[in-house]
Design a protein around this motif. Structure first.
Motif, PDB file in Angstrom:
ATOM      1  N   HIS A 110     -10.441  -1.649 -12.979  1.00 25.94           N
ATOM      2  CA  HIS A 110     -11.697  -1.084 -12.467  1.00 25.94           C
ATOM      3  C   HIS A 110     -12.870  -1.879 -13.023  1.00 25.94           C
ATOM      4  N   GLN A 111     -13.636  -2.490 -12.124  1.00 25.72           N
ATOM      5  CA  GLN A 111     -14.807  -3.240 -12.584  1.00 25.72           C
ATOM      6  C   GLN A 111     -15.698  -3.584 -11.394  1.00 25.72           C
ATOM      7  N   ALA A 112     -16.952  -3.910 -11.685  1.00 23.28           N
ATOM      8  CA  ALA A 112     -17.942  -4.212 -10.658  1.00 23.28           C
ATOM      9  C   ALA A 112     -17.666  -5.567  -9.987  1.00 23.28           C
ATOM     10  N   SER A 113     -18.528  -5.888  -9.026  1.00 24.37           N
ATOM     11  CA  SER A 113     -18.300  -7.045  -8.168  1.00 24.37           C
ATOM     12  C   SER A 113     -18.395  -8.393  -8.886  1.00 24.37           C
ATOM     13  N   PHE A 114     -18.933  -8.402 -10.107  1.00 25.52           N
ATOM     14  CA  PHE A 114     -19.103  -9.681 -10.819  1.00 25.52           C
ATOM     15  C   PHE A 114     -17.826 -10.177 -11.486  1.00 25.52           C
ATOM     16  N   ILE A 115     -16.809  -9.337 -11.632  1.00 25.07           N
ATOM     17  CA  ILE A 115     -15.675  -9.643 -12.505  1.00 25.07           C
ATOM     18  C   ILE A 115     -14.877 -10.895 -12.098  1.00 25.07           C
ATOM     19  N   PRO A 116     -14.859 -11.325 -10.819  1.00 22.66           N
ATOM     20  CA  PRO A 116     -14.127 -12.560 -10.508  1.00 22.66           C
ATOM     21  C   PRO A 116     -14.601 -13.773 -11.304  1.00 22.66           C
ATOM     22  N   SER A 117     -15.815 -13.700 -11.867  1.00 24.60           N
ATOM     23  CA  SER A 117     -16.302 -14.794 -12.722  1.00 24.60           C
ATOM     24  C   SER A 117     -15.365 -15.031 -13.901  1.00 24.60           C
ATOM     25  N   PHE A 118     -14.578 -14.004 -14.265  1.00 26.16           N
ATOM     26  CA  PHE A 118     -13.693 -14.096 -15.425  1.00 26.16           C
ATOM     27  C   PHE A 118     -12.222 -14.154 -15.035  1.00 26.16           C
ATOM     28  N   PHE A 119     -11.954 -14.325 -13.733  1.00 24.96           N
ATOM     29  CA  PHE A 119     -10.587 -14.532 -13.272  1.00 24.96           C
ATOM     30  C   PHE A 119     -10.185 -15.985 -13.576  1.00 24.96           C
ATOM     31  N   PRO A 120      -8.886 -16.275 -13.596  1.00 24.38           N
ATOM     32  CA  PRO A 120      -8.458 -17.664 -13.838  1.00 24.38           C
ATOM     33  C   PRO A 120      -9.110 -18.627 -12.855  1.00 24.38           C
ATOM     34  N   GLU A 121      -9.404 -19.814 -13.342  1.00 32.91           N
ATOM     35  CA  GLU A 121     -10.069 -20.813 -12.507  1.00 32.91           C
ATOM     36  C   GLU A 121      -9.259 -21.079 -11.237  1.00 32.91           C
ATOM     37  N   GLY A 122      -9.960 -21.125 -10.132  1.00 30.68           N
ATOM     38  CA  GLY A 122      -9.305 -21.400  -8.858  1.00 30.68           C
ATOM     39  C   GLY A 122      -8.872 -20.160  -8.102  1.00 30.68           C
ATOM     40  N   THR A 123      -9.034 -18.984  -8.695  1.00 37.67           N
ATOM     41  CA  THR A 123      -8.656 -17.737  -8.020  1.00 37.67           C
ATOM     42  C   THR A 123      -9.535 -17.532  -6.792  1.00 37.67           C
ATOM     43  N   VAL A 124      -8.914 -17.297  -5.665  1.00 37.02           N
ATOM     44  CA  VAL A 124      -9.659 -17.059  -4.423  1.00 37.02           C
ATOM     45  C   VAL A 124      -9.656 -15.552  -4.140  1.00 37.02           C
ATOM     46  N   VAL A 125     -10.858 -14.958  -4.180  1.00 36.79           N
ATOM     47  CA  VAL A 125     -10.976 -13.526  -3.893  1.00 36.79           C
ATOM     48  C   VAL A 125     -10.709 -13.287  -2.413  1.00 36.79           C
ATOM     49  N   GLY A 126      -9.872 -12.313  -2.130  1.00 40.86           N
ATOM     50  CA  GLY A 126      -9.454 -12.045  -0.761  1.00 40.86           C
ATOM     51  C   GLY A 126      -8.063 -12.578  -0.485  1.00 40.86           C
ATOM     52  N   GLU A 127      -7.602 -13.492  -1.385  1.00 41.87           N
ATOM     53  CA  GLU A 127      -6.250 -14.034  -1.247  1.00 41.87           C
ATOM     54  C   GLU A 127      -5.459 -13.818  -2.550  1.00 41.87           C
ATOM     55  N   ASP A 128      -5.871 -14.518  -3.612  1.00 43.31           N
ATOM     56  CA  ASP A 128      -5.158 -14.401  -4.894  1.00 43.31           C
ATOM     57  C   ASP A 128      -5.466 -13.081  -5.587  1.00 43.31           C
ATOM     58  N   ALA A 129      -6.646 -12.558  -5.356  1.00 46.44           N
ATOM     59  CA  ALA A 129      -7.058 -11.264  -5.912  1.00 46.44           C
ATOM     60  C   ALA A 129      -7.881 -10.553  -4.853  1.00 46.44           C
ATOM     61  N   ASP A 130      -7.839  -9.232  -4.888  1.00 48.08           N
ATOM     62  CA  ASP A 130      -8.604  -8.461  -3.912  1.00 48.08           C
ATOM     63  C   ASP A 130      -9.055  -7.159  -4.579  1.00 48.08           C
ATOM     64  N   PHE A 131      -9.754  -6.352  -3.842  1.00 45.05           N
ATOM     65  CA  PHE A 131     -10.278  -5.096  -4.384  1.00 45.05           C
ATOM     66  C   PHE A 131     -10.219  -4.020  -3.310  1.00 45.05           C
ATOM     67  N   PHE A 132     -10.302  -2.774  -3.761  1.00 48.45           N
ATOM     68  CA  PHE A 132     -10.464  -1.660  -2.836  1.00 48.45           C
ATOM     69  C   PHE A 132     -11.482  -0.692  -3.414  1.00 48.45           C
ATOM     70  N   TYR A 133     -12.055   0.091  -2.552  1.00 47.86           N
ATOM     71  CA  TYR A 133     -13.029   1.104  -2.945  1.00 47.86           C
ATOM     72  C   TYR A 133     -12.360   2.151  -3.823  1.00 47.86           C
ATOM     73  N   MET A 134     -12.966   2.451  -4.958  1.00 55.82           N
ATOM     74  CA  MET A 134     -12.405   3.502  -5.813  1.00 55.82           C
ATOM     75  C   MET A 134     -12.480   4.821  -5.044  1.00 55.82           C
TER      76      MET A 134
END
Length: 452
Positions: free
Chosen positions: A302-326
């Motif tokens: 659970h975290q706000a929209s900024f958190i992909p900044s701290f995902f592993p380098e090269g992570t593509v949001v929407g493919e390698d990682a995604d989110f859903f509405y709490m």
């Protein structure tokens, strides 16, 4: 290349807002995803050539550059020269400028508490019933935005003083789609489903959540976002509002209940990577890394929209990682789809025709779509074309705003600093460390009573 960029920046400063049509990033009429008609209609009624508009805001660096792209359209439509400025200490600077009688024409700020203070001292111009009605008609969860934009003037009378523009969403749960696919999990639609998924992951031999509250001197703040999200899903928006202003005490059953809801997730050794004891000591920047381990150390974060900044380098949001509405509780349909977040609000601090025209400009779809088409911008404006968003994750977050029935600002940011950025933070550390919700709530309330 660097020299060219520096020269371009210098030229931009010299031309401060005097952009011609050729300088516009998206040429009017050339891309159907933009509502160019709104731009043309605005253009017809606002000939203000020769006037200057000073705007003071929080945006610096990339966000400032993006904002300049937007206001170039205002200049093109009106002929007004814009001079934008910011400061590292913009909260203090706007107070100094208004008290000195030299305010900007328009101020844009992300702190409702600071805006309330400016309004109470007579430094803001009311935006009128027309703007109030516009927000009700055009923004999803319109009443929430009217409430957020309404403050008391120097005589204690409530009026609409602000226009919300550029919103951030916090009510997000992050996951790795491949992990879900491998395990056969589905994105939960209700809080009951989310709890059932949490238990299912444990039954399957996994660990559901990664939670980290560590943040140096600000340790504890990620837990306040959890509690605020859960408060909006277990109690009414009116109760939330009373909580953040201390009209109801921290010890109220609704607040203690929200703390215990967070405890259900965070205080169970089986539910959290590293066990409950690791929650307070894990840095929030490191906490999502377990999502990407093989095998996964956790499945949910659970975290706000900024958190992909701290995902592993090269992570593509929407493919390698995604989110859903709490998700909300199915058992509490009356609470609808609440969204927790933050944002900025524009105000007239010096009443001029150009300042009033700028607020009107913010009511046009084009003023939203131009920023949507770049990055770092979300809007609850129903008439802005969601297809204008630069990418799928931004569009998805924008849809969360459009589907919302209630929007509330981060509660800890609305509380006095000694509470929201003090006793509440430390109380959450004590809570995950073993203290009961009632004891923690009592401690925070004691701190609040001490500043009355």
């Amino acid at each position: 290349m660097k020299k060219t960029l520096l020269m371009t920046a210098a030229l931009a400063l010299l031309m401060a807002g005097g952009a011609a049509a050729a300088d516009l990033k998206f040429q009017p009429g050339e891309d159907a995803k933009f509502n160019w008609q709104s731009f043309e209609d605005f253009k017809k009624g606002h000939d203000l050539k020769g006037q200057t508009l000073t705007i003071f805001g929080p945006w610096r660096g990339e966000d400032e550059a993006l904002f300049k792209v937007v206001y170039a359209y205002f200049t093109e439509a009106t002929g007004v020269e814009i001079k934008y400025s910011s400061s590292e200490n913009y909260e203090q600077q706007i107070v100094i400028d208004t008290q000195a009688g030299s305010p900007p024409d328009v101020a844009i700020l992300p702190q409702p508490g600071l805006i309330a203070d400016l309004a109470s001292k007579g430094h803001l111009t009311p935006l009128g019933d027309e703007t109030k009605q516009w927000l009700l008609d055009n923004y999803a969860a319109g009443q929430s935005w009217v409430d957020l934009s309404t403050y008391k003037d120097k005589d204690g009378n409530a009026a609409l003083f602000a226009f919300p523009y550029k919103i951030d969403v916090k009510s997000l749960v992050w996951y790795v789609p491949e992990n879900f696919e491998d395990a056969g999990y589905e994105v939960p639609k209700t809080m009951e489903d989310l709890k059932a998924l949490t238990e299912q992951i444990v039954a399957d031999g996994g660990t559901p959540w990664c939670i980290g509250l560590g943040s140096g001197g600000a340790t504890g703040w990620p837990a306040t976002d959890w509690v605020e999200d859960l408060m909006l899903r277990t109690a009414s928006p009116e109760t939330y509002d009373k909580w953040v202003t201390n009209e109801i005490p921290f010890t109220d059953a609704s607040v203690v209940g929200a703390l215990d809801e967070f405890g259900w997730f965070a205080k169970n050794d089986k539910f959290v990577d590293g066990g409950a004891a690791a929650v307070a000591s894990t840095d929030f920047r490191d906490s999502p890394k377990g999502l990407f381990a093989s095998p996964p150390k956790c499945y949910l974060h659970h975290q706000a929209s900024f958190i992909p900044s701290f995902f592993p380098e090269g992570t593509v949001v929407g493919e390698d990682a995604d989110f859903f509405y709490m998700p909300p509780y199915a058992s509490k349909p009356e609470l609808g789809n609440p969204v927790l977040g933050a944002g900025t609000l524009a105000m007239i601090t010096r009443d001029t025709p150009a300042a009033r025209a700028f607020i009107e400009f913010l009511k046009t779809p084009i003023a939203h779509e131009v920023w949507m088409a770049q990055t770092s911008f979300l809007t609850p404006y129903k008439s802005a074309n969601k297809e204008a968003y630069a990418n799928a994750p931004m569009k998805k977050q924008g849809e969360i705003l459009l589907d919302s029935t209630t929007f509330r600002f981060d509660g800890s940011d609305l509380m006095p600093g000694k509470i929201g950025a003090g006793a509440f933070w430390t109380g959450m550390v004590d809570f995950v460390g073993g203290k009961s919700a009632a004891d923690v709530a009592g401690g925070v309330q004691k701190a609040w009573d001490a500043i009355k």
